[in-house]
Enzyme design. Structure first.
Site, PDB file in Angstrom:
ATOM      1  N   CYS A 133       1.029  -1.185   0.033  1.00  0.00           N
ATOM      2  CA  CYS A 133      -0.030   0.156  -0.037  1.00  0.00           C
ATOM      3  C   CYS A 133       0.931   1.241  -0.054  1.00  0.00           C
ATOM      4  CB  CYS A 133      -1.009  -0.017   1.179  1.00  0.00           C
ATOM      5  SG  CYS A 133      -1.975  -1.491   1.402  1.00  0.00           S
ATOM      6  N   ALA A 134       1.592   1.276  -1.193  1.00  0.00           N
ATOM      7  CA  ALA A 134       2.647   2.372  -1.024  1.00  0.00           C
ATOM      8  C   ALA A 134       2.344   3.913  -1.000  1.00  0.00           C
ATOM      9  CB  ALA A 134       3.410   2.304  -2.588  1.00  0.00           C
ATOM     10  N   GLY A 135       0.932   4.234  -1.382  1.00  0.00           N
ATOM     11  CA  GLY A 135       0.724   5.763  -1.205  1.00  0.00           C
ATOM     12  C   GLY A 135       1.636   6.608  -2.122  1.00  0.00           C
ATOM     13  N   GLY A 173       4.679   7.007  -1.194  1.00  0.00           N
ATOM     14  CA  GLY A 173       6.074   6.311  -1.198  1.00  0.00           C
ATOM     15  C   GLY A 173       7.030   6.647  -0.341  1.00  0.00           C
ATOM     16  N   GLY A 174       6.817   7.330   1.002  1.00  0.00           N
ATOM     17  CA  GLY A 174       7.749   7.478   1.780  1.00  0.00           C
ATOM     18  C   GLY A 174       8.447   6.319   2.375  1.00  0.00           C
ATOM     19  N   LYS A 175       7.662   5.258   2.610  1.00  0.00           N
ATOM     20  CA  LYS A 175       8.381   3.937   3.030  1.00  0.00           C
ATOM     21  C   LYS A 175       9.031   3.356   1.654  1.00  0.00           C
ATOM     22  CE  LYS A 175       5.204   3.484   6.858  1.00  0.00           C
ATOM     23  NZ  LYS A 175       4.405   4.505   6.634  1.00  0.00           N
ATOM     24  N   ASP A 206      -5.795  -7.973  -7.316  1.00  0.00           N
ATOM     25  CA  ASP A 206      -5.664  -7.941  -8.692  1.00  0.00           C
ATOM     26  C   ASP A 206      -4.667  -8.876  -9.434  1.00  0.00           C
ATOM     27  OD1 ASP A 206      -4.127  -6.851 -11.039  1.00  0.00           O
ATOM     28  OD2 ASP A 206      -5.485  -4.977 -10.485  1.00  0.00           O
ATOM     29  N   ASP A 216       1.517  -1.329   4.645  1.00  0.00           N
ATOM     30  CA  ASP A 216       1.195  -0.142   5.427  1.00  0.00           C
ATOM     31  C   ASP A 216      -0.302  -0.046   5.363  1.00  0.00           C
ATOM     32  OD1 ASP A 216       1.178   2.133   6.659  1.00  0.00           O
ATOM     33  OD2 ASP A 216       2.268   3.338   5.345  1.00  0.00           O
ATOM     34  N   CYS A 246      -0.750   3.121  11.149  1.00  0.00           N
ATOM     35  CA  CYS A 246      -0.402   4.340  11.959  1.00  0.00           C
ATOM     36  C   CYS A 246      -1.707   4.590  13.081  1.00  0.00           C
ATOM     37  CB  CYS A 246      -0.287   5.678  11.274  1.00  0.00           C
ATOM     38  SG  CYS A 246      -1.515   5.925  10.022  1.00  0.00           S
TER      39      CYS A 246
END
Length: 437
Positions: free
Chosen positions: A230-232, A234-236, A285, A301, A354
């Site tokens: 769940c990269a969003g 991409g901070g992690k 997917d 995440d 979080c």
């Protein structure tokens, strides 16, 4: 220097939009400032701080505002600005408002009832008391109601932490190493970083220390196949890519094209070439199924309530509810179960949120382990020791603002068992038995 009276007007108008709670407060404020381009940077800062003060202290402010005069929204606005920038900085106040704010300033908030001091919705306060006990729940609530410092992560591919500290000092920006994350820096004021060469050249990224530690416990190494499920934005992902020393293959999965688009300029700055952003329709997917059983490490995440980030996003506590929480936990389990199929024998998956609530954390992990006997829990204390991080933890990574001065984060490391090889004698017995039949 006094702020012009129009600041009170802008803060009241922005607060009215934010308090509708139709979306994240930061997005609503960004839109408001785009629609009012004549509001200067100093004034924007005062408006934002005033709005966030109201979101943090809503219960207390609403109670005290009953003693004032005029429209309720203006009263709340004045209380927020008084806390954020000080009454003396505000122009355009009536004598009656000045006297009212003077009474407000004299209140000893430590003597307020616990529920009002916590400034949390009743359902959330009750959950925290049940989970942590009344004394620690209050410590946690008070920490969540303080603004967060800015944490940075040094990009180890391009710089060393000590060199970045020196370069920031030249800016001049004072920073210090974070106590736990080996590449973290804490900046106590909130400088504008976007124009710094350090930022533009990808030597630093803004990332809370707790988030950095979640990336660390994944344990991604050179040459591995890894996924940020769940990269969003991409901070992690960026932290994982640096841990892999820009080798191997790192998939950044997300359902949102918009979020993945935000990752691209960050990737360009970072110098990483081993990251492959992939938009997916859902956790099942076909693009994911093709990688089943092939990955060394997977980070989930998971979408969550965000209640661990109230220092930065105080509106979240007013936008969540027990009902929304119930919907989330089912989704979290489904995502974890789907992502676990990617892990090869001996590989690990890290489930992270979080959130500070057990329903989203330990309960989801317990359910997963009960229904997936091929996985077992690797204690966080063992994983932290592997990463040479001196941080006292038990089975799970649990970062809390009142204990660790980070946002609230949870992490669980789950490893897929390596199937036991069937002994030769057993094989011979099976073959003999088959012939006899």
């Amino acid at each position: 220097m006094r702020l012009p009276p129009v600041i009170i007007t802008h803060t009241e108008q922005a607060l009215r939009e934010v308090m509708r709670l139709t979306g994240p407060a930061d997005s609503t404020l960004s839109r408001y400032f785009r629609e009012h381009p004549k509001v200067g940077s100093r004034e924007r800062g005062a408006v934002a701080e005033g709005v966030y003060a109201v979101l943090r202290n809503r219960l207390f402010y609403t109670n005290f505002a009953e003693t004032g005069v005029g429209p309720m929204m203006r009263r709340l606005t004045l209380l927020g600005l008084a806390d954020a920038v000080g009454t003396d900085s505000l122009g355009g106040l009536s004598e009656e408002e000045i006297e009212w704010l003077a009474r407000f300033a004299k209140i000893d908030r430590t003597q307020l009832p616990a529920r009002m001091r916590a400034n949390l919705p009743p359902w959330l306060y009750d959950k925290l008391v049940e989970q942590y006990g009344e004394s620690e729940a209050m410590e946690l609530a008070e920490a969540l109601n303080q603004p967060a410092p800015m944490d940075l992560r040094v990009n180890a591919l391009k710089a060393k932490r000590d060199d970045v500290i020196a370069a920031l000092a030249f800016a001049p920006i004072v920073s210090e190493p974070t106590p736990y994350a080996p590449l973290g820096l804490r900046v106590h004021k909130r400088p504008v970083l976007q124009n710094l060469p350090l930022f533009k050249d990808g030597l630093i990224e803004v990332q809370d220390e707790g988030s950095q530690l979640l990336s660390q416990i994944v344990g991604a190494k050179r040459g591995q196949m890894v996924a940020d499920f769940c990269a969003g934005a991409g901070g992690k992902t960026l932290a994982l890519g640096a841990s892999m020393r820009n080798t191997g293959r790192l998939y950044a999965f997300d359902i949102s094209e918009k979020r993945l688009a935000k990752l691209k300029p960050r990737l360009a700055r970072s110098g990483l070439s081993n990251v492959h952003p992939v938009q997916i329709a859902h956790e099942n997917d076909a693009k994911i199924k093709r990688l089943a059983g092939k990955l060394d490490r997977v980070l989930v995440d998971s979408p969550c309530s965000g209640l661990g980030t109230l220092r930065r996003n105080p509106d979240v506590k007013w936008r969540q509810s027990p009902e929304s929480l119930d919907e989330l936990t089912d989704k979290q389990y489904s995502i974890l179960a789907s992502a676990s199929r990617l892990v090869k024998p001996g590989g690990r998956i890290v489930y992270a949120t979080c959130s500070i609530l057990e329903e989203e954390n330990e309960s989801v992990v317990s359910r997963f382990l009960a229904e997936h006997p091929a996985f077992f829990l690797v204690p966080a204390k063992q994983v932290l020791a592997e990463q040479k991080i001196e941080l006292e933890m038990g089975d799970y990574l649990k970062m809390l603002p009142h204990r660790h001065h980070t946002d609230g984060f949870f992490g669980a490391v789950l490893e897929r068992k390596i199937p036991e090889k069937t002994a030769p004698e057993s094989i011979e017995q099976e073959e003999t038995g088959s012939e006899a039949e």
